[in-house]
Design a protein around this motif. Structure first.
Motif, short mmCIF file in Angstrom:
data_model
loop_
_atom_site.label_atom_id
_atom_site.label_comp_id
_atom_site.label_asym_id
_atom_site.label_seq_id
_atom_site.Cartn_x
_atom_site.Cartn_y
_atom_site.Cartn_z
N TYR A 754 -5.38 3.10 -1.96
CA TYR A 754 -3.92 3.13 -1.96
C TYR A 754 -3.41 3.34 -0.53
O TYR A 754 -4.05 3.99 0.30
N ASP A 755 -2.20 2.77 -0.28
CA ASP A 755 -1.55 2.95 1.02
C ASP A 755 -0.69 4.21 1.05
O ASP A 755 -0.43 4.76 2.12
N LEU A 756 -0.25 4.66 -0.12
CA LEU A 756 0.60 5.85 -0.19
C LEU A 756 0.60 6.38 -1.61
O LEU A 756 0.47 5.60 -2.57
N ILE A 757 0.73 7.71 -1.75
CA ILE A 757 0.76 8.35 -3.07
C ILE A 757 2.00 9.23 -3.15
O ILE A 757 2.28 10.01 -2.23
N LEU A 758 2.77 9.08 -4.25
CA LEU A 758 3.88 9.96 -4.55
C LEU A 758 3.39 10.95 -5.59
O LEU A 758 3.03 10.56 -6.70
N MET A 759 3.40 12.25 -5.26
CA MET A 759 2.70 13.26 -6.05
C MET A 759 3.68 14.29 -6.61
O MET A 759 4.40 14.96 -5.85
N ILE A 786 0.22 11.32 1.47
CA ILE A 786 0.60 11.77 0.14
C ILE A 786 1.94 12.50 0.28
O ILE A 786 2.06 13.47 1.02
N LEU A 787 2.95 12.01 -0.44
CA LEU A 787 4.29 12.60 -0.38
C LEU A 787 4.52 13.44 -1.62
O LEU A 787 4.26 13.00 -2.74
N LEU A 806 -0.36 17.61 2.01
CA LEU A 806 0.66 16.60 1.78
C LEU A 806 1.44 16.41 3.08
O LEU A 806 1.82 17.38 3.75
N CYS A 807 1.69 15.15 3.44
CA CYS A 807 2.22 14.88 4.77
C CYS A 807 3.72 15.06 4.85
O CYS A 807 4.27 15.19 5.94
N ARG A 825 8.57 6.04 6.88
CA ARG A 825 7.98 6.84 7.94
C ARG A 825 6.46 6.86 7.82
O ARG A 825 5.76 6.95 8.83
N TRP A 826 5.96 6.76 6.61
CA TRP A 826 4.52 6.90 6.41
C TRP A 826 3.83 5.59 6.08
O TRP A 826 2.61 5.57 5.93
N LEU A 827 4.59 4.48 5.94
CA LEU A 827 3.99 3.16 5.83
C LEU A 827 4.24 2.41 7.14
O LEU A 827 5.33 2.49 7.70
N PRO A 828 3.28 1.67 7.62
CA PRO A 828 3.44 0.99 8.92
C PRO A 828 4.35 -0.23 8.82
O PRO A 828 3.90 -1.38 8.84
N VAL A 829 5.66 0.02 8.67
CA VAL A 829 6.63 -1.06 8.58
C VAL A 829 7.78 -0.74 9.51
O VAL A 829 7.97 0.40 9.93
N PRO A 830 8.64 -1.73 9.85
CA PRO A 830 9.78 -1.47 10.73
C PRO A 830 10.78 -0.53 10.05
O PRO A 830 10.79 -0.35 8.84
#
Length: 965
Positions: A754-759, A786-787, A806-807, A825-830
């Motif tokens: 996974y690229d990101l986890i919402l917890m 992990i948010l 958790l970040c 902020r935590w995914l490498p996107v603009p």
């Protein structure tokens, strides 16, 4: 004897008896120049550096030697040059122990402190020397054995720098100026403070030993007794004494430190011998006390024998006591008088006769032969007792006798008591009673048939009563429910709620009556309730605390970290079994401790295998005892009953209860070391387990083309919030998976990158903090973002999340812009914040929404915003909320009534989160106030908040159901 008293006095001494109460001390910022002058003027060997009453360092003559040698600046504070740490000891430390402590650490100064660590005195080598006297040195005859054989002998012209270097390198407290083997002068550590205080760097560089040494030097002949040397040093306050031969040439130097080290060896030998002598004296006194107790026991035995004889003679039965060969040892008065009448054998046996031989000599058909066989079995240990009733027939009468033979418990060799009792009258009564029994049997049979018919009639009546009561009750409860749905009046709603509550209570009474009937029929129904395993164990531990403290035992509770928050089962029966195990552990443990352990393993998604264990350090059990321990009326042995009491039913009842719950139990034990009693039962997940609502804020997302192919995992246990989260995130084009709890999230993280986890944080099985730690421990997942998403929006909760790995942390209800910016902020996107802010809702309001806007306490706009203005989704969630809030409120009322604040707080927290998600602000505020009251308010305030929440949710729920029905 005087030496013994002197040694006893020495052993009884403590540091408080020898220490100097006047302590020379300076603060840490005191200049070195001031400290050295103070030591030189006061002629003291040390200064204690004290900060706020507590020792932080020490400045000794040896330290000054080092500082003088290194030409340390005198303006430095002592804190930078002092020795640390300081060797300290309490004032009540025994003299010998304190002396040994100083020798072990090679310290010449021992700082005495009180219980708070504040300085109250100091003990030096001189202080230790005073109480020792000269006795311990009189055993030494050779002075050369205690002197320095190779001291630092230096020419008088030696530069002081070289002298100081040699003293420091050899760790010597002096330097002796010698010319032609004769002592000219001496420089000691006592001279260093004065030398340092008056020193000048250039001047000191040019100074020689002869310029600073003290002379003349005190000398002593090598054949002087060691005790005289020590006395001479004490009288003249000397630390060093030069030993010379007959030609007055230097042989060595005797120092106070050497004498003290030699005294220590003799001292501890004397202490050991004194303690051995004291122990021998104590043992002799103990032996004398044992002899006195033995004599008293013998006197008591004689008195007991006399009392036994009087008691035996007072019995009306004919009694004889036999040895292990069947010979009569003694007989009571009744037997002797009867034997004098010459009755039939074997009853004529007197003391010294063989009772067993008399019985054996009887004909085979005679009852005495049967008696002989029974007595032989008891004597050999095949059985404990033997009883026999038989007639003795003569020409004139028939007499019935009852004989009972019993073996003395614990007697060696075995002794038997044989009692004969005339039961002729009883036998005649029995014959008469037999006739009466036959007459009554027919009457009882008829009564039995009538009772069975009455019991069948009772069962039929109970069945009919159940049907007749349940039928109108069904109408009452059903119609009440319909009226509650249709009536808009709040007062009528409250009245209908009371009718429903009273009807439900009446139904519970009916069920209880039927359960009583089942119990009488031998059918036990387990009571399934929701409860927390931690509260069960804590309750048992609290019940045991007083008994544990009374026996000075340790009680430890160990709970596995992965226990489910709440389970469902028969709390009363589980507590009964666990309490029985714990009570037995305390009963049979005299020293050591007790440990209560609980572990759990998941069987299925909603069922756990829970193991309870109670471990003790008690008397333990043998393998034979363990095999029959769980049988009714069984204990380890007969002595257990006499010493500890009990019926032996507790463990048998526990076995049946555990079997009824579908589990098993057992014990592992080692005789003399302790036991571990355990049982395992399957327990399902609680129906009222806390479910943390996850309000999700959302706006119409911007272009998510940059996120194509990214995988996101949503960890959420609430079905409503799962649906909202999926609708929100899948609209962005992300690939979204859902996990119901932390354990499932961990399994998915092992399988998928996974690229990101919402917890979510509060979840059953495994909470969010535990899941985050476990996921980051997986190989390659250390930096996975992990948010945390939770309704606990306080800073402390944020810090807990960050500490768990958790970040980032987003509080619920989530602001749309904040949510998307956090994801970005935590995914490498603009950065897409500007695009997100420019978007407007596109879904128009429908007719029901306009009616919902009129509902007091419902913010439709806020609710729509949090589901991306998707009207259908919002209305569907609002309908589910109306159903769910009624169930949660009913469960809350049960928890509040039962004073279960922990479970009530979880339910209030869930209701608050769900209401905040959908904009039901009136219910959210009422639930929040109840949650706060459950933390620390009184029962009255808690009940008031519960009543307010109930009224608000009924009104809002009624309005929503009316509009959306």
């Amino acid at each position: 004897m005087d030496e013994q008293r002197g040694m006893s006095s020495l052993i009884a001494m403590t540091l408080a008896d020898i220490m100097s109460a006047v302590v020379q001390q300076v603060p840490p910022d005191c200049p070195l120049s001031h400290a050295s002058r103070h030591m030189a003027q006061a002629r003291i060997s040390s200064l204690i550096v004290v900060d706020h009453g507590q020792p932080v360092g020490i400045l000794t003559e040896r330290d000054l030697l080092r500082l003088l040698h290194t030409r340390t600046r005198l303006d430095l504070p002592v804190a930078q040059v002092m020795s640390t740490p300081v060797l300290t000891a309490p004032a009540d430390t025994p003299f010998a122990n304190a002396y040994q402590l100083a020798l072990d650490h090679q310290f010449r100064h021992l700082v005495v402190v009180d219980a708070d660590g504040y300085v109250i005195g100091i003990a030096t080598e001189t202080d230790f020397r005073r109480p020792l006297g000269l006795k311990l040195l009189r055993q030494l005859t050779d002075l050369t054995a205690v002197m320095d054989g190779e001291p630092p002998f230096l020419p008088p012209e030696t530069p002081v720098d070289a002298v100081l270097e040699q003293m420091r390198r050899q760790r010597m407290s002096y330097a002796l100026a010698v010319a032609e083997q004769r002592a000219l002068g001496i420089l000691t550590e006592r001279d260093i403070p004065q030398l340092l205080a008056n020193s000048d760097a250039e001047q000191l560089h040019q100074t020689r030993l002869c310029d600073v040494m003290r002379s003349p030097v005190r000398v002593v002949s090598y054949d002087t007794p060691v005790a005289d040397v020590a006395l001479h040093m004490h009288e003249h306050n000397l630390r060093h004494l030069v030993v010379v031969d007959d030609a007055e040439q230097v042989m060595g130097v005797v120092t106070l430190h050497n004498l003290m080290e030699r005294i220590s060896a003799n001292l501890f030998q004397e202490v050991s011998q004194h303690r051995i002598a004291q122990l021998a004296a104590d043992n002799a006194a103990r032996i004398r006390r044992d002899i006195a107790r033995l004599r008293a026991a013998q006197a008591a035995l004689h008195e007991s024998e006399r009392f036994a004889r009087l008691t035996l003679d007072a019995l009306s039965a004919f009694v004889v006591v036999l040895d292990d060969q069947g010979t009569v040892i003694t007989a009571n008065r009744a037997w002797r008088e009867w034997a004098a009448t010459a009755p039939p054998l074997p009853f004529a046996a007197e003391e010294g006769d063989s009772y067993l031989d008399a019985c054996t000599a009887a004909p085979a058909e005679h009852p005495a032969a049967t008696l002989a066989a029974g007595l032989s079995a008891v004597i050999s240990g095949e059985r404990d007792t033997f009883e026999l009733e038989y007639p003795v027939i003569t020409a004139t009468a028939c007499t019935w006798l009852a004989i009972r033979a019993t073996c003395f418990d614990g007697s060696d060799p075995r002794r038997l008591v044989v009692a004969h009792e005339d039961i002729t009258t009883r036998k005649r009564l029995e014959q008469h009673l037999e006739t009466l029994v036959q007459e009554r049997t027919a009457e009882l049979e008829e009564a039995k048939n009538a009772a069975e018919a009455a019991n069948r009639a009772k069962s039929t009546f109970l069945a009919n009563m159940s049907h007749e009561i349940r039928t109108p009750m069904n109408a009452i409860l059903g119609l009440t429910h319909l009226l509650r749905c249709d009536s808009p009046d709040v007062k009528q709603q409250r009245q209908l709620d009371k009718i429903a509550s009273a009807g439900q209570h009446l139904l519970e009474i009916l069920n209880s009556i039927l359960d009583i009937a089942k119990i009488e029929a031998g059918k036990l129904v387990l009571d399934q309730v929701d409860f927390a395993l931690t509260e069960l164990v804590e309750s048992v531990a609290n019940l045991m605390q007083e008994r544990v403290r009374a026996k000075q035992l340790r009680l430890r509770v160990t709970l596995a970290p992965d226990l489910p928050a709440q389970v469902r089962g028969d709390l009363l029966r589980l507590k009964q079994v666990l309490l029985n195990f714990a009570s037995n552990a305390v009963k049979f443990t005299e020293q050591g401790g007790i440990e209560l352990q609980v572990q759990a393993q998941p069987i299925t998604a909603d069922c756990w295998h829970v193991r309870f264990a109670v471990t003790d350090t008690g008397i333990g059990l043998s393998e034979v005892q363990q095999q029959r321990l769980f049988e009714p009326f069984e204990q380890a042995d007969n002595s257990t009953t006499r010493r500890y009491g009990g019926t032996g039913l507790g463990l048998a009842i526990s076995r049946h209860l555990v079997a009824l719950m579908g589990g098993q139990l057992g014990v592992t034990s080692t005789l003399g070391q302790g036991s571990c009693f355990w049982f395992e039962v399957p327990l399902t997940c609680a129906t009222t387990a806390p479910i943390a609502a996850v309000p999700v804020t959302c706006v119409n997302p911007p272009s998510w083309s940059a996120y194509a192919g990214r995988r996101v995992l949503v960890v959420e246990d609430n079905p409503i919030n799962q649906e909202v989260a999926l609708a929100l995130l899948r609209a962005t084009g992300l690939q979204v998976d859902v996990a119901d709890h932390g354990r499932l999230a961990l399994d998915l993280a092992r399988q998928t990158r996974y690229d990101l986890i919402l917890m979510d944080i509060q979840m059953p099985v495994m909470n969010g903090l535990e899941a985050a730690r476990a996921i980051h421990a997986l190989p390659g997942q250390e930096t996975l973002p992990i948010l945390a998403m939770t309704a606990n929006a306080f800073e402390a909760d944020r810090q807990d999340c960050l500490a768990a790995g958790l970040c980032d942390h987003v509080a619920k209800p989530v602001d749309p812009t904040d949510l998307y910016q956090t994801v970005q902020r935590w995914l490498p996107v603009p950065d897409l914040s500007a695009a997100i802010a420019s978007l407007e809702p596109t879904v128009p309001m429908l007719a029901p929404l306009e009616r919902l806007r009129c509902v007091t306490g419902l913010d439709v706009t806020a609710g729509l915003k949090r589901v991306c203005n998707q009207t259908d989704t919002y209305l569907r969630l609002l309908q589910r909320f109306a159903v769910k809030t009624g169930t949660l409120t009913a469960q809350l009322e049960q928890c509040v009534a039962a004073a279960d604040r922990g479970a009530a707080r979880h339910l209030a927290h869930e209701l608050k989160g769900m209401a905040a998600t959908l904009g039901v602000e009136a219910v959210r505020d009422a639930a929040q106030m109840l949650e706060a009251a459950l933390h620390d308010s009184t029962e009255c305030d808690m009940q008031r908040r519960m009543t307010e929440l109930d009224a608000v949710q009924q009104r809002v729920r009624h309005d929503i159901e009316q509009i959306l029905s």
